[in-house]
Each structure stands twice: as C-alpha cells, then as structure tokens.
Design a protein around this motif. Structure first.
Motif, short mmCIF file in Angstrom:
data_model
loop_
_atom_site.label_atom_id
_atom_site.label_comp_id
_atom_site.label_asym_id
_atom_site.label_seq_id
_atom_site.Cartn_x
_atom_site.Cartn_y
_atom_site.Cartn_z
N PHE A 129 40.48 -4.80 -36.10
CA PHE A 129 39.44 -5.74 -35.70
C PHE A 129 40.05 -7.03 -35.14
CE2 PHE A 129 37.01 -9.56 -36.42
CZ PHE A 129 35.86 -9.28 -35.70
N VAL A 130 41.09 -7.52 -35.77
CA VAL A 130 41.74 -8.76 -35.30
C VAL A 130 42.30 -8.55 -33.89
CG1 VAL A 130 43.62 -10.38 -35.72
CG2 VAL A 130 42.25 -9.57 -37.64
N ALA A 131 42.96 -7.41 -33.67
CA ALA A 131 43.49 -7.12 -32.34
C ALA A 131 42.37 -7.00 -31.32
CB ALA A 131 44.31 -5.82 -32.39
N LEU A 132 41.27 -6.37 -31.71
CA LEU A 132 40.11 -6.22 -30.83
C LEU A 132 39.53 -7.59 -30.46
CD1 LEU A 132 37.85 -4.53 -29.47
CD2 LEU A 132 36.71 -4.47 -31.72
N ALA A 133 39.38 -8.47 -31.44
CA ALA A 133 38.84 -9.80 -31.18
C ALA A 133 39.73 -10.58 -30.22
CB ALA A 133 38.67 -10.56 -32.50
N MET A 134 41.04 -10.43 -30.37
CA MET A 134 41.97 -11.12 -29.47
C MET A 134 41.85 -10.57 -28.05
SD MET A 134 45.40 -11.59 -31.75
CE MET A 134 46.13 -12.64 -30.48
N GLN B 175 32.19 -9.32 -37.84
CA GLN B 175 33.49 -8.79 -38.21
C GLN B 175 33.35 -7.43 -38.90
OE1 GLN B 175 34.32 -13.12 -39.79
NE2 GLN B 175 36.10 -11.85 -40.31
N ALA B 176 34.43 -6.65 -38.86
CA ALA B 176 34.52 -5.39 -39.59
C ALA B 176 35.83 -5.39 -40.38
CB ALA B 176 34.48 -4.19 -38.65
N ALA B 177 35.75 -4.97 -41.63
CA ALA B 177 36.94 -4.86 -42.48
C ALA B 177 36.74 -3.70 -43.43
CB ALA B 177 37.19 -6.16 -43.25
N ALA B 178 37.83 -3.22 -44.00
CA ALA B 178 37.75 -2.07 -44.90
C ALA B 178 38.72 -2.24 -46.06
CB ALA B 178 38.06 -0.78 -44.14
N ILE B 179 38.35 -1.66 -47.18
CA ILE B 179 39.21 -1.73 -48.38
C ILE B 179 39.00 -0.46 -49.20
CG2 ILE B 179 37.54 -2.83 -49.95
CD1 ILE B 179 41.32 -3.67 -49.52
N SER B 180 40.00 -0.12 -49.97
CA SER B 180 39.90 1.03 -50.86
C SER B 180 39.63 0.56 -52.29
CB SER B 180 41.19 1.86 -50.83
OG SER B 180 42.29 1.05 -51.23
N VAL B 181 38.90 1.37 -53.01
CA VAL B 181 38.67 1.15 -54.44
C VAL B 181 38.86 2.50 -55.13
CG1 VAL B 181 37.14 -0.85 -54.27
CG2 VAL B 181 36.18 1.44 -54.09
N ALA C 44 37.64 -13.50 -44.62
CA ALA C 44 38.22 -14.85 -44.58
C ALA C 44 39.63 -14.81 -43.99
CB ALA C 44 38.23 -15.45 -45.98
N ALA C 45 40.41 -13.79 -44.35
CA ALA C 45 41.77 -13.66 -43.82
C ALA C 45 41.73 -13.41 -42.32
CB ALA C 45 42.50 -12.53 -44.54
N GLN C 46 40.79 -12.59 -41.85
CA GLN C 46 40.64 -12.35 -40.42
C GLN C 46 40.29 -13.64 -39.67
OE1 GLN C 46 37.58 -9.35 -40.56
NE2 GLN C 46 39.02 -7.67 -40.13
N ALA C 47 39.36 -14.40 -40.24
CA ALA C 47 38.96 -15.65 -39.60
C ALA C 47 40.13 -16.61 -39.48
CB ALA C 47 37.81 -16.28 -40.39
N ARG C 48 40.96 -16.67 -40.52
CA ARG C 48 42.14 -17.53 -40.48
C ARG C 48 43.10 -17.05 -39.40
NH1 ARG C 48 41.48 -17.31 -46.15
NH2 ARG C 48 43.07 -15.68 -46.34
N LEU D 254 42.46 -15.54 -36.72
CA LEU D 254 41.90 -15.78 -35.39
C LEU D 254 41.64 -17.26 -35.12
CD1 LEU D 254 39.44 -12.76 -35.35
CD2 LEU D 254 41.45 -13.04 -33.88
N GLY D 255 42.03 -18.11 -36.08
CA GLY D 255 41.87 -19.54 -35.89
C GLY D 255 40.43 -20.01 -35.97
N ARG D 256 39.62 -19.28 -36.72
CA ARG D 256 38.19 -19.64 -36.84
C ARG D 256 37.89 -20.48 -38.08
NH1 ARG D 256 35.60 -13.75 -35.17
NH2 ARG D 256 36.30 -13.77 -32.99
N GLU D 257 38.92 -20.75 -38.86
CA GLU D 257 38.73 -21.60 -40.04
C GLU D 257 39.63 -22.83 -39.93
OE1 GLU D 257 37.46 -18.55 -43.64
OE2 GLU D 257 39.36 -19.61 -43.73
#
Length: 243
Positions: A138-143, A162-168, A234-238, A240-243
């Motif tokens: 997603f970060v690469a796509l946004a760039m 945004q789109a993100a994924a995690i395992s549980v 939040a990590a993606q936003a950081r 991409l310089g959005r925070e």
C-alpha cells in the motif's frame, strides 16, 4: 506486559518491530521495504499506461500484485519458481490477495487507463509475508499515485483509504497478534485479516490447524487484528509523511 508464553517474549497484543522504509529503489515509481521483525519484503510499484485488454476503452485503471520469495529467504534454499517453469498455488493465491486488497481501496475511475503493478519480493521470511506485502505494498502504491499526480498523468488521488493486513493466531491456546514462524508452525490456529482505515474488513482468511476456534477466541483474535491494523495505519501514515 509480556506473558512469557510467546517464543519472542512479546505480549499477546504486541506487534513485532515494524519498519516501513520508503524510496529504497532507484527506478520504481514507488517503493517500500517492509520489515515485520525478521520478515523483510521489498515492495515496488511500477506504472504503465496500458491496462489489460479486457479493460481497454473503459476509462478505468487497474492495480495488480505479484509475489515471490528469494531462494534463501528461509532456513534452507528453495528452488526459484522460474526454474521450475511455473508458479506454485501458494504464490498465485497470495498475489491475487495482494491485488484484491489494494484495488478495494482505489477509485479505479480516477486512475484512468493506467496500471500499477505491485511487486512483493520476500527477502527474508519469518511468518506473515503476505500481510507484510499488503501493508508495504500500500505504501508503494500511494507513492506511485503521488508520482503520477506530480507528473500530470492523473488529476486527483485515486486512493480512497488505506489498506493494511496482520496475522493473528492461537498459540498454546492464547490469542496472539502478529504471528511469527515459531508460532505459526506449532500454533492451534491462524488467521490473516486485511482491513481498510475506515474500520472495514477487506478479507479474512482463517484456519483451525489442530482444533476448531471457539467463539470467544475468534472475537479476541478479531479484536487483536483491529488493534494491530490501527497501529499499521499509523505507521503507513508516518512513512508517507502524513503525520
């Protein structure tokens, strides 16, 4: 607070160390090196002004994903799929997941008749390569979309959210967040959750490996996934310089 149950010593609701480093390749329109602990995935976004044949003349764009693992991404060397002459079923399933996940947060009309391909190459694997691929992808796509706007190829940002994924998973009957390889290989259950930043669920893949997942366990796993994705947004936003 650590429970002492997990091999890594992490608390049940604790992510691995997360790093999303941008601009790591010279030529791609967008790039991100996603590190989830010892899982490292290089994600690059490449633009072309040609869409698949079945989309020509529609005025809409396309986002697709490709996925692969380097031969020594794991403890023993794996054969390159190119040498075998075909992709494994696992590879095809993961790259389709990446494409579906990222298209779901895009306005394909705003993208115009352009295609962005997200290549996710696993440099090192310790569990969660598909979730790291989606999050870094997603970060690469946004760039890449930012680049296309700056070059006048598109007029508006086609990214809706945004789109993100995690395992549980369940490890020694404990619901845990961000499953690494030791937990994945010996846990009772695992699930991959893809979310959008507005709180929606894009895709959920879950399996009871050695026993069924209880209702209370499932609810706790979903709560952990929501917490983890919130931290990833939040990590993606950081990054991409959005925070």
């Amino acid at each position: 607070m650590s429970t002492g149950t997990r091999p890594s010593g992490r608390a049940a609701d604790e992510l691995r160390s997360i790093s999303l480093e941008t601009g790591v390749t010279r030529y791609a329109e967008g790039s991100c090196l996603a590190k989830f602990g010892h899982t490292h995935v290089l994600c690059t976004a490449s633009w072309t002004d040609k869409v698949p044949g079945w989309m020509r003349g529609t005025g809409r764009g396309w986002v697709t994903g490709e996925y692969g693992m380097l031969p020594r991404a794991t403890h023993t060397r794996g054969r390159r799929e190119a040498a075998a002459g075909k992709q494994s079923g696992r590879t095809q399933e993961i790259q389709r997941l990446i494409g579906r996940s990222l298209r779901s947060v895009m306005d394909l009309d705003a993208l115009g008749e352009n295609q962005i391909t997200i290549d996710c190459d696993v440099l090192q694997a310790d569990g969660g390569t598909r979730t790291a691929s989606i999050t870094g992808g997603f970060v690469a796509l946004a760039m890449a979309c930012r680049y296309l706007q700056s070059e006048g190829v598109i007029k508006t940002d086609p990214i809706l959210k945004q789109a993100a994924a995690i395992s549980v998973g369940l490890y020694k009957d404990l619901p845990v967040l961000d499953v690494d390889y030791p937990e994945d290989s010996s846990g009772e259950a695992d699930m991959n959750v893809v979310m959008s930043s507005d709180g929606g669920f894009i895709e959920i893949q879950g399996t009871g490996e050695s026993r069924p997942i209880g209702q209370d366990e499932l609810q706790e796993m979903m709560r952990l996934a929501e917490k983890g994705c919130s931290e990833l947004f939040a990590a993606q936003a950081r990054a991409l310089g959005r925070e």
